[in-house]
Design a protein around this motif. Sequence first.
Motif, PDB file in Angstrom:
ATOM      1  N   UNK A 109      35.128-104.036  88.195  1.00 41.01           N
ATOM      2  CA  UNK A 109      36.582-103.839  88.197  1.00 41.01           C
ATOM      3  C   UNK A 109      36.961-102.544  87.490  1.00 41.01           C
ATOM      4  N   UNK A 110      36.329-102.270  86.361  1.00 43.88           N
ATOM      5  CA  UNK A 110      36.619-101.050  85.596  1.00 43.88           C
ATOM      6  C   UNK A 110      36.221 -99.810  86.392  1.00 43.88           C
ATOM      7  N   UNK A 111      35.077 -99.854  87.044  1.00 42.56           N
ATOM      8  CA  UNK A 111      34.627 -98.706  87.841  1.00 42.56           C
ATOM      9  C   UNK A 111      35.574 -98.457  89.014  1.00 42.56           C
ATOM     10  N   UNK A 125      31.005 -93.599  95.096  1.00 45.16           N
ATOM     11  CA  UNK A 125      31.554 -93.171  93.799  1.00 45.16           C
ATOM     12  C   UNK A 125      31.474 -94.309  92.779  1.00 45.16           C
ATOM     13  N   UNK A 126      31.798 -95.506  93.228  1.00 41.77           N
ATOM     14  CA  UNK A 126      31.776 -96.669  92.336  1.00 41.77           C
ATOM     15  C   UNK A 126      30.351 -96.951  91.871  1.00 41.77           C
ATOM     16  N   UNK A 127      29.418 -96.952  92.823  1.00 40.63           N
ATOM     17  CA  UNK A 127      28.016 -97.218  92.465  1.00 40.63           C
ATOM     18  C   UNK A 127      27.491 -96.135  91.521  1.00 40.63           C
ATOM     19  N   UNK A 128      27.875 -94.892  91.752  1.00 35.63           N
ATOM     20  CA  UNK A 128      27.473 -93.805  90.860  1.00 35.63           C
ATOM     21  C   UNK A 128      27.996 -94.013  89.457  1.00 35.63           C
ATOM     22  N   UNK A 129      29.245 -94.438  89.351  1.00 34.68           N
ATOM     23  CA  UNK A 129      29.855 -94.695  88.042  1.00 34.68           C
ATOM     24  C   UNK A 129      29.153 -95.856  87.337  1.00 34.68           C
ATOM     25  N   UNK A 130      28.840 -96.912  88.089  1.00 37.98           N
ATOM     26  CA  UNK A 130      28.142 -98.059  87.500  1.00 37.98           C
ATOM     27  C   UNK A 130      26.748 -97.665  87.024  1.00 37.98           C
TER      28      UNK A 130
END
Length: 152
Positions: A109-111, A125-130
């Motif tokens: 959720x935060x990502x 982008x989300x997976x990269x951030x995680x």
Amino acid sequence: MELRDRVNQALKQAMRDKDTSRLATLRLINAAIKDQEIAGRSADGATTVGDPEIMAILAKMTKQRNESVRAYEEGGRLDLAERERAEIEVIEEFLPRQLDENEVTAAIDKAITDVGANSIRDMGKIMGKLKERHSGQMDFGAVGPQVKARLA
């Protein structure tokens, strides 16, 4: 202390304690790290493997052993499955604590919020951030479908 130093210290202690099963697993970890270094060498000299790469190696080793445990249990070889579980315990000593289901959901959720994602196109982008924030703390193979479901 660097992860590699922790592995070497544990290896030395296992030698002193004459703990052969632990020693064998620690030697496997060292061998995997050295293999990664050799594969990463270029013509200009040696390349060192840092903590993120070592964590990836350890995560891969853990995943392989979990698959072996499943296969051995299906084949009725509980003695071999138990040996693989013992190796997993030694390997996991050097990995960060795994996030539980609620923590994974909160991290996703935060990502999504941080990236400002609103469609499936933002999944990378989300997976990269995680991976940047929680490397070694979650199984990204299992997290991917959860992210996809959230964005759908």
